[in-house]
Design a protein around this motif. Structure first.
Motif: not given
Ligand code: TRP
Length: 448
Positions: A108-109, A143-147, A150-152, A154-158
């Motif tokens: 998803s990331g 860095f980027r794959p993790f960023l 995590f954002i993804f 976060g969206l799911t949780a939102f």
């Protein structure tokens, strides 16, 4: 369903949410990847046979448990069969949810990275080797794959935080149709490429010399994975479906839409892969690297590419929502944890394992066992083992423990719907599905 429990507001909403769960990276990334690795046409044929033969009945079995039990997988089974051990099926599902979420959040990331790449015109006029190298470089970036991962999450949780009607249902109802439209546009374009004939032949012409136990098990796993069955995601969604909805037509619509999208993805990707010289066995990057090449050859490709990856991200999101919701419903209903706390716990645990999946894709990674990355392990462990075992227990529970009277009562909405196929469906649940699943497992064990 109790009055204060959230639920889907309409039949269309329920179908959209279940189809949103089913349609995702499994269709557009995982299906072409497996079809490519497993010889194309023969894989597709076995896959379609399993989806059509077992998919609808198993999906109905899950909806039945969920709507009748009115809760998460563990809780629903406890309601249907109190004081027995059957609710262990639910726990296998909770485990499976985390295993799927872990590697799914990695992929998803990627969708977010590719939106970024598309928007910054990274793909313009590049040859396939450069694009493939870009994918490798991205996975090696510290860095980027993790960023993005995590954002993804976060969206799911939102969205889960917003609830079922206002979150899950509202977003899926708009996004799924948009995805269909853009896939069809892509399909038309791909069919005009030079390699179209070769690509279609690869996808649709079965070569049975390629078929062995591994191919059959991969097709079984992919069928369950793609339909989101075997772990209770659809038990959980079933608990939000109105008592008035028709579970049979809902299942039929979801299965049809899901299969349609997978085949469409194949029709888009293989002609392009043959045109641009990408091996069908290319694996993880197959979809992600091929698609930008098609867009590059299209008028307006720049915009279509951005929109496509946005929609792919959304398709993934409606799937991760359904996975996380299983965990959240379970923790809040069975352990009395507040929904919001449960969302945090589920997200963080999933990310914990997800990070190792992402790490394992680095070129020099230590999370590789033999030639299997931790990512591959989580992928295979869920699709080829946990989901088929989950599905097996689900059908056994429904047919052999609950029995046909209860099943007929629920799927006909207490005899208000006329359903002449109900005996046939029950027959598949009771005999065909368990025998097929067990046979595929035995065949795999003997031949390995
Ligand atoms: N079916 C989704 C896809 O194809 C993934 C998914 C969502 C899933 N929920 C699931 C897979 C539950 C198995 C079980 O992308």
């Amino acid at each position: 369903m109790s009055d204060n429990r959230d639920g889907f507001g309409s039949k269309l909403g329920a179908i959209a949410a279940a189809a949103g769960s089913a349609i995702g990276l499994g269709n557009i990334y995982r299906f072409p990847c497996l079809a490519g690795e497993n010889g194309g046409g023969a894989f597709l044929l076995i896959y379609v046979l399993i989806v059509l033969g077992l998919g609808i009945p198993i999906m109905m079995a899950e909806f039945y448990i969920g709507r009748r039990g009115g809760k998460n997988p563990v809780g629903s089974i406890k309601v249907l069969s109190p004081k027995t051990k059957w609710n262990w099926i639910g726990y296998i599902g909770i485990l499976a949810a985390f295993v799927v979420l872990a590697f799914y959040s990695t992929v998803s990331g990627w969708t977010l990275e590719y939106i970024y790449k598309a928007a910054t015109n990274f793909f313009a006029d590049k040859d396939i080797a450069t694009i493939e190298q870009g994918f490798v470089d991205f996975n090696n970036n510290p860095f980027r794959p993790f960023l993005w991962q995590f954002i993804f999450m976060g969206l799911t949780a939102f969205i889960i935080f917003k609830g079922i009607k206002e979150g899950v249902e509202k977003y899926t109802k708009i996004m799924m149709p948009a995805l269909f439209v853009i896939l069809i546009i892509l399909c038309v374009k791909s069919l005009t490429l030079d390699g179209a004939g070769e690509g279609l032949k690869f996808l649709f012409k079965p070569d049975f010399s390629k078929v062995d136990g591994n191919v059959i098990l991969a097709a079984l796993g992919q069928a369950f994975f793609s339909l989101s069955v075997g772990m209770g995601a659809l038990i959980t969604y079933g608990s939000y479906i109105s008592k008035k909805d028709n579970l049979a037509t809902t299942s039929l619509s979801v299965v049809a839409a899901d299969t349609f999208v997978a085949i469409l993805a194949g029709i888009i990707i293989f002609p392009a892969a043959f045109t641009f010289g990408i091996q069908p066995e290319a694996g993880a990057g197959l979809a992600f690297n091929t698609l930008p090449m098609i867009f590059d050859k299209m008028t307006g490709g720049y915009f279509f590419c951005i929109i496509f990856f946005i929609l792919l991200a959304i398709a993934a999101l409606t799937s991760t929502i359904s996975l996380l919701e299983v965990v959240v419903a379970f923790l809040s209903e069975e352990h009395g944890i507040k929904r919001n706390t449960a969302i945090w716990i589920g997200t963080l645990v999933a990310l914990f394992f997800g990070v190792f999946c992402t790490l394992s894709l680095r070129t020099d990674s230590v999370f590789v066992f033999g030639n299997m990355t931790f990512f591959d392990f989580m992928d295979k462990f869920s699709a080829n083992i946990l989901l088929p075992i989950g599905a097996l227990f689900i059908v056994i529970f429904v047919a052999w423990k609950m029995g046909k009277e209860s099943f007929y009562d629920e799927i006909t909405n207490q005899n208000t719907l006329k359903m002449s196929v109900k005996k046939f469906i029950f027959f598949i649940i009771k005999y065909v599905a368990p025998i097929v699943i067990v046979a595929i497992f035995i065949n795999q064990i003997i031949n390995n």
